[in-house]
Each structure stands twice: as C-alpha cells, then as structure tokens.
Design a protein around this motif. Structure first.
Motif, mmCIF file in Angstrom:
data_model
loop_
_atom_site.group_PDB
_atom_site.id
_atom_site.type_symbol
_atom_site.label_atom_id
_atom_site.label_comp_id
_atom_site.label_asym_id
_atom_site.label_seq_id
_atom_site.Cartn_x
_atom_site.Cartn_y
_atom_site.Cartn_z
ATOM 1 N N TRP A 62 13.827 30.979 -6.432
ATOM 2 C CA TRP A 62 14.532 30.128 -7.399
ATOM 3 C C TRP A 62 15.998 29.939 -7.006
ATOM 4 O O TRP A 62 16.530 28.826 -7.021
ATOM 5 N N ALA B 125 10.189 35.903 -6.723
ATOM 6 C CA ALA B 125 10.288 34.713 -7.569
ATOM 7 C C ALA B 125 11.743 34.316 -7.802
ATOM 8 O O ALA B 125 12.112 33.139 -7.699
ATOM 9 N N TRP C 89 7.625 31.626 -13.091
ATOM 10 C CA TRP C 89 7.541 32.311 -11.803
ATOM 11 C C TRP C 89 7.796 33.805 -11.970
ATOM 12 O O TRP C 89 7.066 34.637 -11.416
#
Length: 216
Positions: free
Chosen positions: A151, A147, A31
């Motif tokens: 996460w 990203a 990512w």
C-alpha cells in the motif's frame, strides 16, 4: 513564447496524462484484514489454537487484557500506515503512539512481577520457554506487513523512516495477537517478553529493511 506554442505545449503534456484510480482506505484496510486472517489461519493450521479457546472457554483476565491492548496497538499502527499512503500534506499520523503508550503497561507490569519473583522471571526468560512464540509472532505478522508495504510503496509516503517503523510495529502487533490465541501460557512475564519482542523486532525490521525501499 507565443500563445500558440504555449497551447501546443499544454496539449502535449495533457495528452500523456492517464486517469489514476483513487486510493481508498477501504481497499487498503481489506488488504490488512486479509493479511491478518491469513497469518492466523496458517498458524492455527500448523500449531493449533489455545486449548481453552478451542473448548469455548475465555482466556483469563490478565492475558485477555494484554491481548486487547496489543490489538489496539496493531489497529492504530495499521490505520496510521494506511493514511500515510494517501495524498495530502500536514496529516497527523501520531494516533498509534497513544496505543503504544497504553501497551507499555504490559512490560511495566511484568517488570513489577519479576522484581517480586526472580525465579519465575528467569524461567520465563529461558529461550526454550518462549523463543518459539517469538518466531511464530514475527512470522504470523508478515501478511499484515506485506499488505501495508504494498500500500505504501504505491503511495510514496513523505517520511519513509516513520512509515517503516509503523509498518513493522503494525505487523509485529498483528503477529503478537495471533500468537496470543495460540500460546497456552497465561504468565504475564512470558507474554510481555516473548510476545512483546515480536513487536519490537518487527518494528526494527521495518525501520531497517522497509524504510529504504519506501523512498522515492
């Protein structure tokens, strides 16, 4: 409570459980890499790459050194943020700080140069000579920031404040590395001030804007 009642309670609780997909650093790293590449492609699409790199010529040594120092900071901060999204107690997330200390060589070097050439320092500090790099650096790092935020939001870090700082610094460092491949300036004062400010402002934004959103 009888044993039968306890067994029924356990069965009821266990019946509501669902399997959870394990979190793997490889997926989170992909990512981050995708966000880094997307930011670079968008900036190069709109503004182009440095003329020397576009012609296959390596940038001068000092800007190249600055580039790799910021890359190291970005990698270390992103890795720390990714590890914050994993379950566990007592993990050490301080590795990015050593890269940050190394990156401090850039503003210190620029300060020494500024003391020796005040006129050049004033020119480098003029907004028209660097504000564009600052804005582009912050914008180019948004993909990495998004990203890492996604996460960590799913991982519920134990220290949202620290996580916000690290996400912002990782995003700013990613944006600064992308801008370094676009900006034609080799002036270390310009690089330390305007490219470095992208890291500082992104870090502050992560602390002020993202940290409250990462709380449980």
């Amino acid at each position: 409570m009888s044993n039968a009642s306890i067994d029924d309670l356990i069965d009821d609780l266990a019946g509501e459980l669902e399997p959870v997909r394990p979190r793997r650093l490889t997926r989170g790293s992909l990512w981050v890499a995708a966000g880094w590449v997307a930011g670079a492609l968008l900036l190069f699409w709109f503004s182009g790459m440095r003329h020397d790199l576009a012609e296959g010529v390596m940038m001068p040594p000092l800007p190249l050194l600055a580039f790799w120092l910021v890359v190291a900071l970005g990698f270390a901060a992103a890795w720390s943020a990714l590890r914050m999204g994993l379950p566990g107690v007592g993990r050490d997330y301080s590795g990015w700080r050593w890269a940050g200390l190394a990156a401090l060589a850039l503003p210190l070097s620029a300060l020494v140069m500024a003391l020796g050439d005040g006129h050049a320092a004033m020119e480098a500090a003029r907004p028209e000579n660097g504000l564009g790099c600052l804005i582009e650096g912050v914008m180019a790092g948004l993909g990495v920031g998004a990203a890492l935020f996604a996460w960590l939001k799913a991982g519920a870090p134990t220290s949202p404040t620290r996580a916000g700082w690290v996400v912002g610094i990782a995003a700013g460092a990613a944006g600064a590395t992308i801008v370094a491949l676009h900006c034609a300036s080799n002036d270390m004062m310009h690089i330390a001030l305007w490219h470095g400010l992208a890291v500082v402002l992104s870090g502050l934004a992560g602390r002020l804007l993202l940290a409250p959103l990462l709380r449980w």
